[in-house]
Design an enzyme around this catalytic site. Structure first.
Site, PDB file in Angstrom:
ATOM      1  CE  LYS B  98      -3.085   2.730   3.187  1.00  0.00           C
ATOM      2  NZ  LYS B  98      -3.700   2.745   4.424  1.00  0.00           N
ATOM      3  N   GLY B 159      -7.570   8.321  10.523  1.00  0.00           N
ATOM      4  CA  GLY B 159      -7.898   8.339  11.972  1.00  0.00           C
ATOM      5  C   GLY B 159      -8.829   9.121  12.245  1.00  0.00           C
ATOM      6  CB  ALA B 185      -8.156   7.094   5.196  1.00  0.00           C
ATOM      7  N   GLY B 186     -10.690   7.141   7.308  1.00  0.00           N
ATOM      8  CA  GLY B 186     -11.730   8.050   7.716  1.00  0.00           C
ATOM      9  C   GLY B 186     -12.927   7.538   7.976  1.00  0.00           C
ATOM     10  CG  ASN B 207      -5.963   0.192  11.751  1.00  0.00           C
ATOM     11  OD1 ASN B 207      -4.700   0.521  11.508  1.00  0.00           O
ATOM     12  ND2 ASN B 207      -6.319  -0.282  12.582  1.00  0.00           N
ATOM     13  CB  THR B 208      -8.734   4.765  13.103  1.00  0.00           C
ATOM     14  OG1 THR B 208      -7.465   4.683  12.659  1.00  0.00           O
ATOM     15  CG2 THR B 208      -9.188   5.350  14.452  1.00  0.00           C
TER      16      THR B 208
END
Lengths: 66, 258
Positions: B98, B159, B185-186, B207-208
């Site tokens: 990535k 994040g 993301a986000g 992820n986050t």
């Protein structure tokens, strides 16, 4: 002799191999990748790759990331 | 329904949620997250070994069946990303990468030009390259031309858990780009991942939102279901949207008639 490991100077004994260095630091060779003076060192030559005075060594591994 | 296969980099995936390994209070929950979500692809980062203290090895927590997707986080230029990618491949865990090239520390927005440059170099070296990009048509096209295996536009800054703020731009990428679109993301809530999938995104990387939930395993399960639900909704061909009411019940045979 002095080498730079992960950005910090370190005093090591003469004639130490990459494998010897890892063992002296209790680092499992299979868990890391090594860059010596910007060249990747294949894990099958850790034992035969000797360190020299002034070498720059990077010892890296996978960590959590997104 | 026939099995819905998502093929990328020569791998046939049956799950469209990619997960990460960052920010867990305890990496020991990662196997539970993988199982609960059904995820088959997981990201990691590459960093210097801490020679002063013995920290745990995240690799011990990643189930063996997972496809590893190392990122190039920490890279500020294409050259740095290429260097990290080559090191990651030397770890012997495959050739997926990535691309993350970021020099903006406040919003962690990716540098499209450097990302496309790194993509081109690494694709030529045989990597399966998944570039993390702004939801920008021209950057996405540059990544296609550079040999990317997929394009990963952000939903919001990394994040932030702010959701699919870029939905209109992501929609354009879905329409215009022939490669898989993986929203990365986000995304903070399963409903947002579901929405991205309903729009026709091929996968989501989360992820986050999972790692920072009070119960990451339960949240992983919720995300797994949301991604599946959104995908099925997309495949089912949603009905038309109207500006006025359209009765669902017959407009004849009322009691008051006649």
């Amino acid at each position: 002799m002095v080498v730079v490991i992960n950005g910090k100077e370190a005093e090591i004994v003469d004639g130490l191999s990459v494998l010897g260095l890892l063992e002296s630091r209790q680092i499992t060779p299979e868990t890391v990748v090594i860059e010596l003076n910007k060249d990747i060192v294949s894990s099958d030559v850790f034992g035969s790759t000797l360190l020299n005075d002034g070498d720059h060594l990077e010892i890296l591994r996978f960590v959590g990331g997104g | 329904m026939n099995e819905d296969i998502f093929e990328i980099g020569g791998l046939k995936l049956t799950n469209r949620l990619f997960t990460g390994t960052g920010k867990y209070a305890d990496d020991a929950v990662i196997p539970g997250v993988c199982e609960a979500s059904g995820s088959q692809v997981i990201t990691v980062a590459l960093r210097r070994v801490d020679l002063e203290s013995d920290t745990g090895n995240v690799m011990d927590c990643i189930p063996k069946h997972m496809q590893l997707l190392p990122n190039t986080s920490g890279a500020r230029t294409a050259d740095e990303a290429v260097r990290i990618a080559r090191l990651a491949r030397a770890m012997g865990c495959g050739d997926w990468i990535k691309i993350e090239v970021i020099s903006d520390n406040k919003y962690l927005l990716p540098d499209g030009y450097e990302t496309a440059k790194a993509t081109e170099i690494l694709a030529k070296e045989g990597f399966v390259v998944l570039p993390y990009v702004n939801a920008d048509l021209y950057v996405a096209r540059a990544c296609v031309d550079a040999g990317a295996a997929a394009v990963m536009p952000l939903g919001a800054p990394i994040g932030t858990n702010r959701g699919l703020k870029t939905r209109e731009m992501v929609r354009i990428l879905i329409d215009e780009i022939d490669l898989p679109i993986i929203v990365d993301a986000g995304i903070g809530r399963p409903s947002e991942a579901c929405e991205a999938m309903e729009m026709g995104a091929d996968a989501c990387l989360v992820n986050t939102a999972i790692a920072t939930a009070s119960d990451p395993v339960m949240m992983a399960r919720a995300f797994g279901r949301a991604v599946k639900a959104g995908r099925e909704a997309y495949l089912s061909g949603p009905g038309a949207i109207h500006s006025h009411a359209v009765a669902s019940s017959p407009l004849t045979g009322f009691l008051s008639e006649g």
